[in-house]
Scaffold this active site. Structure first.
Site, PDB file in Angstrom:
ATOM      1  N   HIS A  51      11.084 132.048  81.863  1.00 39.33           N
ATOM      2  CA  HIS A  51      10.994 132.309  83.355  1.00 39.33           C
ATOM      3  C   HIS A  51      12.769 132.652  83.782  1.00 39.33           C
ATOM      4  O   HIS A  51      13.647 132.410  82.895  1.00 39.33           O
ATOM      5  CB  HIS A  51      10.489 131.303  84.396  1.00 39.33           C
ATOM      6  CG  HIS A  51      11.292 130.233  84.704  1.00 39.33           C
ATOM      7  ND1 HIS A  51      11.434 129.256  83.751  1.00 39.33           N
ATOM      8  CD2 HIS A  51      12.073 129.754  85.660  1.00 39.33           C
ATOM      9  CE1 HIS A  51      12.055 128.109  84.236  1.00 39.33           C
ATOM     10  NE2 HIS A  51      12.379 128.343  85.328  1.00 39.33           N
ATOM     11  N   HIS A  53      15.182 131.897  85.981  1.00 36.88           N
ATOM     12  CA  HIS A  53      15.833 131.166  86.686  1.00 36.88           C
ATOM     13  C   HIS A  53      17.245 131.049  85.800  1.00 36.88           C
ATOM     14  O   HIS A  53      17.359 130.838  84.560  1.00 36.88           O
ATOM     15  CB  HIS A  53      15.523 129.611  86.911  1.00 36.88           C
ATOM     16  CG  HIS A  53      14.594 129.728  88.378  1.00 36.88           C
ATOM     17  ND1 HIS A  53      13.528 128.644  88.278  1.00 36.88           N
ATOM     18  CD2 HIS A  53      14.366 130.351  89.201  1.00 36.88           C
ATOM     19  CE1 HIS A  53      12.894 128.952  89.560  1.00 36.88           C
ATOM     20  NE2 HIS A  53      13.179 130.162  89.947  1.00 36.88           N
ATOM     21  N   ASP A  55      19.381 128.727  84.952  1.00 39.73           N
ATOM     22  CA  ASP A  55      19.450 127.340  84.080  1.00 39.73           C
ATOM     23  C   ASP A  55      18.640 127.525  82.798  1.00 39.73           C
ATOM     24  O   ASP A  55      18.586 127.068  81.774  1.00 39.73           O
ATOM     25  CB  ASP A  55      19.053 126.170  84.774  1.00 39.73           C
ATOM     26  CG  ASP A  55      17.828 125.958  85.112  1.00 39.73           C
ATOM     27  OD1 ASP A  55      17.357 126.974  85.877  1.00 39.73           O
ATOM     28  OD2 ASP A  55      17.221 125.118  85.028  1.00 39.73           O
ATOM     29  N   HIS A  56      17.948 128.936  82.641  1.00 39.68           N
ATOM     30  CA  HIS A  56      17.117 129.250  81.633  1.00 39.68           C
ATOM     31  C   HIS A  56      17.559 130.548  81.038  1.00 39.68           C
ATOM     32  O   HIS A  56      17.222 130.699  79.545  1.00 39.68           O
ATOM     33  CB  HIS A  56      15.690 129.223  82.092  1.00 39.68           C
ATOM     34  CG  HIS A  56      14.886 127.913  82.517  1.00 39.68           C
ATOM     35  ND1 HIS A  56      14.210 127.324  81.887  1.00 39.68           N
ATOM     36  CD2 HIS A  56      15.338 127.244  83.797  1.00 39.68           C
ATOM     37  CE1 HIS A  56      14.051 126.166  82.520  1.00 39.68           C
ATOM     38  NE2 HIS A  56      14.656 126.176  83.728  1.00 39.68           N
ATOM     39  N   HIS A 109       5.542 127.984  89.439  1.00 42.90           N
ATOM     40  CA  HIS A 109       7.152 127.783  89.707  1.00 42.90           C
ATOM     41  C   HIS A 109       7.881 128.894  90.091  1.00 42.90           C
ATOM     42  O   HIS A 109       8.469 129.250  90.804  1.00 42.90           O
ATOM     43  CB  HIS A 109       7.696 127.071  88.438  1.00 42.90           C
ATOM     44  CG  HIS A 109       9.069 126.874  88.347  1.00 42.90           C
ATOM     45  ND1 HIS A 109       9.678 125.920  89.398  1.00 42.90           N
ATOM     46  CD2 HIS A 109      10.088 127.206  87.583  1.00 42.90           C
ATOM     47  CE1 HIS A 109      10.814 126.008  89.079  1.00 42.90           C
ATOM     48  NE2 HIS A 109      11.268 126.822  88.204  1.00 42.90           N
ATOM     49  N   ASP A 126       9.676 125.533  83.104  1.00 41.45           N
ATOM     50  CA  ASP A 126       9.495 124.445  84.282  1.00 41.45           C
ATOM     51  C   ASP A 126       8.242 124.525  85.079  1.00 41.45           C
ATOM     52  O   ASP A 126       7.988 124.066  86.121  1.00 41.45           O
ATOM     53  CB  ASP A 126      10.800 124.926  85.437  1.00 41.45           C
ATOM     54  CG  ASP A 126      12.006 124.734  85.071  1.00 41.45           C
ATOM     55  OD1 ASP A 126      12.203 124.095  84.004  1.00 41.45           O
ATOM     56  OD2 ASP A 126      12.857 125.144  85.873  1.00 41.45           O
ATOM     57  N   HIS A 164      13.194 120.065  81.317  1.00 46.10           N
ATOM     58  CA  HIS A 164      14.126 119.149  82.177  1.00 46.10           C
ATOM     59  C   HIS A 164      13.845 117.625  81.675  1.00 46.10           C
ATOM     60  O   HIS A 164      12.761 117.504  81.643  1.00 46.10           O
ATOM     61  CB  HIS A 164      14.025 119.366  83.602  1.00 46.10           C
ATOM     62  CG  HIS A 164      14.616 120.674  84.080  1.00 46.10           C
ATOM     63  ND1 HIS A 164      16.158 120.793  84.362  1.00 46.10           N
ATOM     64  CD2 HIS A 164      14.040 121.996  84.322  1.00 46.10           C
ATOM     65  CE1 HIS A 164      16.351 122.050  84.834  1.00 46.10           C
ATOM     66  NE2 HIS A 164      15.111 122.729  84.609  1.00 46.10           N
TER      67      HIS A 164
HETATM   68 FE    FE Z   1      14.720 124.952  85.340  1.00 44.97          FE
HETATM   69 ZN    ZN Z   2      13.056 126.967  86.932  1.00 46.81          ZN
END
Ligand code: FE
Ligand code: ZN
Length: 253
Positions: A51, A53, A55-56, A109, A126, A164
């Protein structure tokens, strides 16, 4: 490998003679990936993204440019550098690795979140965490429940590679929901021990998650009753129960 405070970036190794080649899942940061490639003498074959985001995807452009590799990601989201847009039911065949993954769209999410399933492994980003699930940033409780239900139907020995290390705090909440779940209590003790030694609690397994994760257990009478007590009203259906448990978790300290 780890990135930021609690992200995991997973490497899927090729099979047989392709053992030295890897796919990286959700490289939020290029640096730990480049370091792992160098120290373990691995060659990057491709990038899989669940996805959009940061942090990905934060390391995607840098890695894709250096290694000139394809970037697979959800069609319904804007993914930097994406070269292959994936939809539900697609199959990602990675010839350089001797691996293939089925793509499941699991919105909730985010609106277009995908999961990759293959070789007994689930890369779920996530959507599903051990003992928990992602926050509903773009989706509805009904969508997330349907997505988690799809994942829960995979074989119980499927290894769950989420993105995570949230397990310990998820399990504190899970125990508040289901204090009478003995397997959950035992798992929480095991995770506390692992984490005290800074060891990963991931991968988990789907069978375990079905027995301890409140977000896969909203149809269990004990979970539903706890949600009704928390909401102080009778709950209409499974989606209502799921929504209450998700909101309860958001507020849980
Ligand atoms: Fe994340
Ligand atoms: Zn995420």
């Amino acid at each position: 490998m780890r990135a930021f405070a609690d992200n995991y970036l997973w490497l899927a190794h090729g099979r047989g003679s392709a053992r030295g080649r890897v796919a990286v899942v959700d490289p939020g940061d290029a640096r730990p990936v480049l370091a792992a490639l160098a120290t373990q003498r691995l060659v990057l074959d491709c990038i899989l993204v669940t996805h959009h985001h940061a942090d990905h995807v934060g390391g995607v452009t840098d890695l894709a440019e250096r290694a000139a590799v394809p970037v697979y990601g959800p069609a319904r989201e804007s993914i930097p550098g994406r070269t292959v847009a994936l939809r539900d039911g697609d199959r990602v065949t990675l010839e350089g690795l001797g691996l293939a993954f089925d793509v499941l769209e699991v919105p909730g999410h985010t609106a277009g979140h995908v999961a990759y399933v293959g070789h007994g492994a689930l890369f779920c980003g996530d959507t599903l965490f051990s003992g928990g699930c992602g926050r509903l940033f773009e989706g509805t409780p009904a969508q997330m429940l349907a997505s988690l239900d799809r994942l829960a139907r995979l074989p119980p020995d499927t290894r769950v590679y989420c993105a995570h290390e949230y397990t310990a705090s998820n399990l504190r909440f899970a125990l508040a929901v289901e204090p009478g779940n003995a397997e959950l209590a035992a798992y929480a003790a095991r995770v506390a021990d692992l984490r005290s030694r800074d060891e990963a609690s991931i991968p988990s397994s789907l069978g375990l998650e079905r027995r301890i994760n409140p977000f896969l257990r909203t149809r269990e009478p004990a979970v539903r009753e706890a949600a009704e007590r928390h909401a102080a009203r009778p709950l209409a259906d499974d989606v209502d129960t799921f929504a209450v448990v998700r909101q309860w978790k958001n507020e849980f300290r």
